[in-house]
Design an enzyme around this catalytic site. Structure first.
Site, PDB file in Angstrom:
ATOM      1  CB  CYS A  18      -1.569   4.460   8.741  1.00  0.00           C
ATOM      2  SG  CYS A  18      -1.425   4.898   7.014  1.00  0.00           S
TER       3      CYS A  18
ATOM      4  CG  HIS B  42      -5.636   5.367   2.310  1.00  0.00           C
ATOM      5  ND1 HIS B  42      -5.082   4.471   3.202  1.00  0.00           N
ATOM      6  CD2 HIS B  42      -6.919   4.974   2.139  1.00  0.00           C
ATOM      7  CE1 HIS B  42      -5.998   3.590   3.559  1.00  0.00           C
ATOM      8  NE2 HIS B  42      -7.120   3.860   2.926  1.00  0.00           N
TER       9      HIS B  42
END
Length: 407
Positions: A401, A316
């Site tokens: 996250c 990501h």
């Protein structure tokens, strides 16, 4: 759900009432000012006459806008515009017809023609005002009232978290080799992470557990929050798409207005980095071009500019870079495709040192597995709270996250 619909009911009522009252008052003011240019001085009788003429029209407009807001017309600017146009046309037309027929005029083609003529005459200004105010001021007021808690409680800091699934070790890995995950240690590390957020003044709210969804602990990927609006994502990995259900329910319970990414667009929250009004979005394996296009369309009316960033060396965007409270983007250069895209970029010496959770203007949360990066950030004048998340790092996770932050 009840409180959410209750807020929507109240928000649509307030928005519709205020819009109609403003337009009604504007009509009185317009005719009063217009009479000043006439041969005779305006009187109280004129004000009463104008108010009486538009009273039924305003009542009808209020009902139409209230219903429109309640069924979702104020969720998007273009549906609010459609609602405004319909109310602007129907309210004066129906109001004039009812006034005329109640006064003895027969309902006929001539009456309809005359009513249509008023839409280009005496009712034109009313229709224009309703059309203009509904998607602008009316929609803004609706969103303020519907999201009162997040708009006015400026010290409110909420972090949504999700307990690790029983099959956490089966989580996806893409850019690193798979390592054994100690589930018991992961649970303890998650508890310490949540405790660190709480001790820093954040209210932690647990999203309903999903014990069969291995990656569900990485809750950040399922939604992105922009003030009082949350965008529900469509994760790029199909096995993760069921995760959004629990997140959506939790965000709705917080009173946020919800938007969503629709197929064929895909978007992972871990690919979205907000720096002021700029939103950097990683275009990589989990987020596609259509997902970025949809996000751009959703947040542009909120005042954000979306900048797409290529991601090929990390899972990501926020695996590679995050931002300090002052807006400086930090990242580990070997996994950053193009650092020049960021206005201010500062390299850090460790891969696990790229991620920071901004807790306040002077405090951030970082992984303890990046001591040199921690020292660098501390040397910039920030207080760093360290947490051990080694088991989640084995699954390409980082400190961002594990939570969705609502400010």
């Amino acid at each position: 759900m009840t409180s959410s619909w209750g807020r929507r009911l109240i928000a649509s009522l307030v928005a519709a009432l205020v819009v109609v009252l403003v337009v009604h008052a504007a009509m009185i003011a317009a005719f009063y000012v217009g009479s000043l240019a006439g041969s005779s001085a305006p009187s109280g009788a004129l004000i009463v006459a104008v108010s009486n003429y538009f009273s039924l029209t305003s009542v009808i407009a209020f009902v139409l806008l209230w219903v429109a807001g309640f069924v979702g017309a104020f969720d998007r600017w273009w549906t609010a515009l459609i609602a405004g146009v319909l109310a602007a046309v129907l309210a004066p037309a129906v109001g004039t017809i009812l006034t005329a027929t109640s006064g003895g005029s027969p309902f006929s083609g001539d009456l309809i023609a005359a009513v249509l003529g008023t839409l280009l005459g005496i009712n034109l200004l009313y229709a224009v005002a309703v059309t203009a105010l509904t998607p602008t001021f009316g929609r803004w007021l609706f969103r303020v009232v519907e999201g009162t808690r997040s708009r006015f409680e400026t010290d409110r800091k909420v972090a949504l978290v999700r307990i690790p699934a029983g099959n956490l070790a089966e989580g996806l890995v893409t850019h690193i080799d798979r390592e054994p995950v100690d589930a018991e240690l992961a649970d303890a590390q998650w508890d310490a992470y949540v405790a660190a957020l709480s001790e820093a003044g954040w209210q932690t709210v647990e999203v309903t557990s999903a014990d069969t969804l291995a990656d569900s602990v990485f809750v950040e990927d399922t939604a992105v929050v922009f003030g009082d609006t949350a965008v529900i994502t469509l994760p790029g990995a199909e096995s993760r798409r069921a995760e959004v259900v629990g997140t959506e329910a939790a965000l709705r319970a917080q009173g946020l207005r919800l938007e969503r990414i629709e197929a064929p667009g895909t978007l992972d929250g871990g690919d979205v980095l907000k720096v002021g009004s700029t939103v950097y979005v990683g275009r990589g394996g989990r987020t596609n071009a259509e997902g970025i296009r949809q996000l751009r369309a959703l947040v542009a009316p909120l005042g954000y500019t979306v900048v797409a960033v290529p991601i090929t060396k990390a899972l990501h965007l926020k695996t590679a870079v995050t931002a300090l409270p002052d807006g400086t983007v930090i990242g580990y250069e070997p996994i950053v495709d193009e650092p020049r895209v960021f206005e201010r970029f500062l390299p850090v010496p460790e891969a696990h040192g790229t991620a920071v959770v901004v807790l306040s203007d002077d405090t951030v949360l970082m992984s303890s597995s990046a001591p040199q990066s921690v020292a660098l950030v501390e040397d910039l004048g920030y207080t760093v709270i360290q947490v051990d998340i080694s088991e989640f790092e084995k699954l390409e996770g980082c400190v961002t996250c594990l939570s969705i932050r609502i400010r």
